[in-house]
Design a protein around this motif. Structure first.
Motif, PDB file in Angstrom:
ATOM      1  N   SER A 341      37.371  40.030  38.791  1.00 41.42           N
ATOM      2  CA  SER A 341      36.662  39.625  37.575  1.00 41.42           C
ATOM      3  C   SER A 341      35.166  39.875  37.679  1.00 41.42           C
ATOM      4  O   SER A 341      34.501  40.136  36.670  1.00 41.42           O
ATOM      5  CB  SER A 341      36.934  38.146  37.280  1.00 41.42           C
ATOM      6  OG  SER A 341      36.335  37.314  38.259  1.00 41.42           O
ATOM      7  N   ILE A 342      34.598  39.815  38.892  1.00 38.77           N
ATOM      8  CA  ILE A 342      33.175  40.078  39.081  1.00 38.77           C
ATOM      9  C   ILE A 342      32.866  41.528  38.726  1.00 38.77           C
ATOM     10  O   ILE A 342      31.913  41.823  37.989  1.00 38.77           O
ATOM     11  CB  ILE A 342      32.765  39.790  40.537  1.00 38.77           C
ATOM     12  CG1 ILE A 342      33.091  38.344  40.915  1.00 38.77           C
ATOM     13  CG2 ILE A 342      31.282  40.077  40.747  1.00 38.77           C
ATOM     14  CD1 ILE A 342      32.919  38.042  42.390  1.00 38.77           C
ATOM     15  N   TYR A 343      33.686  42.431  39.227  1.00 39.04           N
ATOM     16  CA  TYR A 343      33.464  43.851  38.955  1.00 39.04           C
ATOM     17  C   TYR A 343      33.904  44.238  37.545  1.00 39.04           C
ATOM     18  O   TYR A 343      33.402  45.215  36.979  1.00 39.04           O
ATOM     19  CB  TYR A 343      34.192  44.692  39.995  1.00 39.04           C
ATOM     20  CG  TYR A 343      33.438  44.750  41.305  1.00 39.04           C
ATOM     21  CD1 TYR A 343      32.410  45.654  41.507  1.00 39.04           C
ATOM     22  CD2 TYR A 343      33.738  43.852  42.325  1.00 39.04           C
ATOM     23  CE1 TYR A 343      31.700  45.683  42.697  1.00 39.04           C
ATOM     24  CE2 TYR A 343      33.033  43.873  43.521  1.00 39.04           C
ATOM     25  CZ  TYR A 343      32.007  44.788  43.693  1.00 39.04           C
ATOM     26  OH  TYR A 343      31.302  44.801  44.871  1.00 39.04           O
ATOM     27  N   ALA A 344      34.815  43.460  36.976  1.00 39.57           N
ATOM     28  CA  ALA A 344      35.226  43.730  35.598  1.00 39.57           C
ATOM     29  C   ALA A 344      34.053  43.547  34.647  1.00 39.57           C
ATOM     30  O   ALA A 344      33.876  44.320  33.694  1.00 39.57           O
ATOM     31  CB  ALA A 344      36.377  42.808  35.204  1.00 39.57           C
ATOM     32  N   ALA A 345      33.234  42.517  34.880  1.00 36.87           N
ATOM     33  CA  ALA A 345      32.057  42.290  34.043  1.00 36.87           C
ATOM     34  C   ALA A 345      31.079  43.453  34.158  1.00 36.87           C
ATOM     35  O   ALA A 345      30.550  43.950  33.165  1.00 36.87           O
ATOM     36  CB  ALA A 345      31.381  40.975  34.431  1.00 36.87           C
ATOM     37  N   LYS A 402      44.999  46.656  43.731  1.00 33.94           N
ATOM     38  CA  LYS A 402      44.602  47.910  43.089  1.00 33.94           C
ATOM     39  C   LYS A 402      43.440  47.695  42.138  1.00 33.94           C
ATOM     40  O   LYS A 402      42.479  48.480  42.088  1.00 33.94           O
ATOM     41  CB  LYS A 402      45.794  48.492  42.321  1.00 33.94           C
ATOM     42  CG  LYS A 402      45.498  49.841  41.690  1.00 33.94           C
ATOM     43  CD  LYS A 402      46.242  50.068  40.391  1.00 33.94           C
ATOM     44  CE  LYS A 402      45.649  49.256  39.264  1.00 33.94           C
ATOM     45  NZ  LYS A 402      46.166  49.655  37.938  1.00 33.94           N
ATOM     46  N   ARG A 403      43.499  46.622  41.368  1.00 31.62           N
ATOM     47  CA  ARG A 403      42.437  46.322  40.405  1.00 31.62           C
ATOM     48  C   ARG A 403      41.084  46.187  41.093  1.00 31.62           C
ATOM     49  O   ARG A 403      40.075  46.719  40.634  1.00 31.62           O
ATOM     50  CB  ARG A 403      42.769  45.035  39.653  1.00 31.62           C
ATOM     51  CG  ARG A 403      43.876  45.157  38.632  1.00 31.62           C
ATOM     52  CD  ARG A 403      43.330  45.665  37.337  1.00 31.62           C
ATOM     53  NE  ARG A 403      44.292  45.584  36.260  1.00 31.62           N
ATOM     54  CZ  ARG A 403      44.008  45.819  34.984  1.00 31.62           C
ATOM     55  NH1 ARG A 403      42.789  46.135  34.635  1.00 31.62           N
ATOM     56  NH2 ARG A 403      44.934  45.753  34.061  1.00 31.62           N
ATOM     57  N   VAL A 404      41.058  45.461  42.209  1.00 29.88           N
ATOM     58  CA  VAL A 404      39.787  45.220  42.908  1.00 29.88           C
ATOM     59  C   VAL A 404      39.225  46.525  43.467  1.00 29.88           C
ATOM     60  O   VAL A 404      38.046  46.856  43.260  1.00 29.88           O
ATOM     61  CB  VAL A 404      39.978  44.196  44.043  1.00 29.88           C
ATOM     62  CG1 VAL A 404      38.716  44.120  44.903  1.00 29.88           C
ATOM     63  CG2 VAL A 404      40.278  42.828  43.480  1.00 29.88           C
ATOM     64  N   LEU A 405      40.046  47.280  44.186  1.00 30.15           N
ATOM     65  CA  LEU A 405      39.557  48.486  44.845  1.00 30.15           C
ATOM     66  C   LEU A 405      39.053  49.524  43.846  1.00 30.15           C
ATOM     67  O   LEU A 405      37.964  50.088  44.010  1.00 30.15           O
ATOM     68  CB  LEU A 405      40.667  49.090  45.714  1.00 30.15           C
ATOM     69  CG  LEU A 405      41.076  48.257  46.935  1.00 30.15           C
ATOM     70  CD1 LEU A 405      42.204  48.949  47.688  1.00 30.15           C
ATOM     71  CD2 LEU A 405      39.887  48.031  47.861  1.00 30.15           C
ATOM     72  N   LEU A 406      39.825  49.771  42.801  1.00 30.72           N
ATOM     73  CA  LEU A 406      39.413  50.779  41.826  1.00 30.72           C
ATOM     74  C   LEU A 406      38.206  50.314  41.012  1.00 30.72           C
ATOM     75  O   LEU A 406      37.348  51.121  40.655  1.00 30.72           O
ATOM     76  CB  LEU A 406      40.583  51.138  40.902  1.00 30.72           C
ATOM     77  CG  LEU A 406      41.724  51.919  41.561  1.00 30.72           C
ATOM     78  CD1 LEU A 406      42.755  52.334  40.521  1.00 30.72           C
ATOM     79  CD2 LEU A 406      41.200  53.157  42.285  1.00 30.72           C
ATOM     80  N   ALA A 407      38.137  49.015  40.723  1.00 31.43           N
ATOM     81  CA  ALA A 407      36.982  48.505  39.977  1.00 31.43           C
ATOM     82  C   ALA A 407      35.712  48.652  40.800  1.00 31.43           C
ATOM     83  O   ALA A 407      34.663  49.077  40.285  1.00 31.43           O
ATOM     84  CB  ALA A 407      37.202  47.040  39.611  1.00 31.43           C
ATOM     85  N   LEU A 408      35.772  48.319  42.077  1.00 30.50           N
ATOM     86  CA  LEU A 408      34.596  48.432  42.945  1.00 30.50           C
ATOM     87  C   LEU A 408      34.101  49.882  43.002  1.00 30.50           C
ATOM     88  O   LEU A 408      32.898  50.145  42.853  1.00 30.50           O
ATOM     89  CB  LEU A 408      34.965  47.938  44.347  1.00 30.50           C
ATOM     90  CG  LEU A 408      33.837  47.816  45.388  1.00 30.50           C
ATOM     91  CD1 LEU A 408      34.226  46.793  46.452  1.00 30.50           C
ATOM     92  CD2 LEU A 408      33.557  49.156  46.076  1.00 30.50           C
ATOM     93  N   ILE A 409      35.017  50.810  43.188  1.00 37.84           N
ATOM     94  CA  ILE A 409      34.626  52.223  43.305  1.00 37.84           C
ATOM     95  C   ILE A 409      34.102  52.752  41.979  1.00 37.84           C
ATOM     96  O   ILE A 409      33.046  53.398  41.915  1.00 37.84           O
ATOM     97  CB  ILE A 409      35.818  53.065  43.797  1.00 37.84           C
ATOM     98  CG1 ILE A 409      36.222  52.634  45.214  1.00 37.84           C
ATOM     99  CG2 ILE A 409      35.468  54.552  43.792  1.00 37.84           C
ATOM    100  CD1 ILE A 409      37.533  53.226  45.686  1.00 37.84           C
ATOM    101  N   SER A 410      34.824  52.487  40.897  1.00 36.62           N
ATOM    102  CA  SER A 410      34.430  53.042  39.595  1.00 36.62           C
ATOM    103  C   SER A 410      33.106  52.469  39.103  1.00 36.62           C
ATOM    104  O   SER A 410      32.282  53.195  38.544  1.00 36.62           O
ATOM    105  CB  SER A 410      35.529  52.785  38.560  1.00 36.62           C
ATOM    106  OG  SER A 410      35.697  51.405  38.315  1.00 36.62           O
TER     107      SER A 410
END
Length: 508
Positions: A341-345, A402-410
């Motif tokens: 959720s942190i990286y989603a923002a 998957k959500r965390v890793l891809l969000a961090l990279i993207s």
């Protein structure tokens, strides 16, 4: 209060979204406990599938509509044409599901769900995610943030009361839930037409051909992006439902809903940010664009880190207290999704910049790469080990990872790309300090409270309260010492607190 003040509009939006977030949180708890993991999973799958179809149907036109509305005042004819396009999307989907698609297609696409529920869930999602968003965009584009947020709050209150009523009456069924959502938003649309002065929009010369060309230029790169967005969102839901089952879907969905607490600030400010950034871009004010982007992105990352940093150590207690034993396997899923959720923002900020600045070609290229990778990773994490192409069979936990890793990279790649495009300095260290600092302080606060409170009281309430008190002091000192982590100076930090208390007292 000047309606054009960004700080005032954000403060009101944040306060209302905190209330709305709490109401929505309670609603999710009632639904999750009342329906159980399996039925709640079906509820989430149906809604999520049509949120994905929304991307397929709109082809990027919703982003274009809001960007154009933000750039300068638009008239009634402009709105009427877009409204007609929304109706076309609605009837196309109804025709496909209800008439054209063979039964076998329906069975495979929606994994054995009943046609009645499929149609009702589509109408519910359309009213909530498309028709109502048109009203929200109109209100935000004319800086009527207070009215938009007030209506969102009223909808949340009404929905919670009705859900409670169904629960107590033992009528908590998916059919009723979808019907309720539809009725709520039909009523909200009627009220919004008056409160947002939709019929009083300025009269302007309307050049249909010119407007059409503007949409084509803006949306052309987004057509492929929308198709990939649909495939990406639908694949996540479908793979989890097909391989993991409705219970895994329920565990993942309830964890995702908990994460909306960390996204409160992003939800509150995103339309405001879009409006101000798009206007600054239209006026060619690069320095204002940089200032807005830097402050908003860092503040939202810090806000999400503060919330998640406190909640993650209490994941086990949260699940046990609010959802009970049927959801206990969702503890690690919740902890991982709180990091996401942190990286989603931060991702929402970056996507908004791309849309508001008309950088849709870059959005297409970067988004296409990550969504393609995401679909492949989703299959690998969800598929059983004995499949033709074997996977890890990780269910909801795999989806969260998957959500965390891809969000961090993207997030970091797009942040770098935006900085490169406007010659802004790229920095990532604030992410590491925010995330590591808040997680560590949250862990310390939890351990200290658990050690100190039991000799005094066995109540979980006192333990959490003590941890929160300790955490606030430590986090407050951290951001007071390094205010730049949240995109603020000390003076701005104090001024914002004054504005927050002033607007909280003043109300609407």
């Amino acid at each position: 209060m000047s309606k054009s003040s960004i700080k005032s509009r954000f403060t009101i939006s944040l306060l209302v979204n905190i209330l709305k977030g709490f109401l929505s949180f309670v609603t999710v708890l009632v639904l999750a406990r009342g329906l159980g993991p399996a039925l709640y999973g079906n509820f989430a799958f149906l809604l999520g599938s049509f949120v994905a179809f929304k991307s397929l149907l709109s082809l990027g036109t919703s982003h274009a509509f809001y960007t154009f509305m933000c750039q300068k005042p638009r008239g009634g004819k402009f709105l009427a044409v877009y409204g007609g396009w929304q109706l076309i999307q609605f009837f196309l989907m109804i025709l496909f599901v209800g008439v054209l698609a063979p039964d076998e297609w329906i069975k495979n696409i929606w994994v054995d769900q009943k046609i009645e529920l499929i149609l009702l869930s589509f109408i519910a999602v359309f009213m909530q995610q498309q028709a109502w968003q048109v009203m929200v965009h109109i209100g935000e584009s004319t800086r009527l943030t207070n009215r938009v947020q007030f209506m969102n709050l009223v909808i949340a209150i009404i929905h919670l009361l009705i859900v409670f009523g169904l629960w107590f009456s033992d009528l908590l069924e998916l059919k009723f839930l979808f019907s309720i959502i539809i009725c709520e938003y039909i009523f909200a649309l009627v009220v919004a037409l008056r409160l947002l002065k939709v019929f009083a929009l300025p009269v302007e010369p309307f050049n249909g051909k010119k407007i059409f060309n503007e949409y084509v230029i803006y949306c052309s790169p987004l057509i492929i992006y929308s198709l990939l967005g649909f495939a990406h969102e639908f694949a996540d839901r479908w793979l989890l439902q097909y391989f993991g089952g409705s219970e895994e879907q329920g565990l993942y969905e309830v964890s995702y809903r908990f994460c909306t607490v960390s996204l409160l600030a992003a939800t509150s400010i995103m339309n405001i940010f879009w409006k101000e950034f798009a206007e600054a871009k239209e006026n060619g004010s690069l320095e204002r664009m940089r200032t807005i982007y830097t402050k908003f992105s860092r503040f939202l990352f810090a806000f999400g880190a503060i919330i998640s940093g406190f909640l993650i150590p209490w994941s086990n207690e949260i699940i046990r207290l609010f959802l009970g034993k049927p959801y206990i396997n969702g503890v690690p899923v919740l902890a991982i999704m709180l990091v996401f959720s942190i990286y989603a923002a931060a991702g929402q900020v970056n996507n908004t910049v791309m849309y508001a600045a008309n950088r849709t070609k870059e959005q297409l290229f970067i988004g296409a790469v990550f969504m393609t990778v995401s679909i492949l990773v989703s299959y690998f994490l969800q598929a059983p080990q004995n499949a033709m192409v074997p996977g890890l069979e990780l269910g909801a936990i795999g989806m969260a990872i998957k959500r965390v890793l891809l969000a961090l990279i993207s997030v970091n790649i797009i942040t770098w790309w935006i900085g490169r495009s406007y010659s802004w300095k790229f920095s990532w260290i604030y992410q590491f300090v925010n995330l590591a600092g808040t997680l560590f302080l949250g862990w310390v606060a939890q351990k200290v409270a658990v050690a100190l409170i039991p000799p005094v009281s066995t109540s979980l309430f006192f333990s959490v309260g003590a941890a929160l008190f300790i955490y606030i002091i430590m986090v407050g000192y951290m951001f007071w010492s390094f205010p730049g982590l949240a995109g603020l100076s000390r003076g701005e930090f104090l001024q914002y607190l004054k504005t927050l208390f002033k607007d909280a007292r003043a109300g609407f």
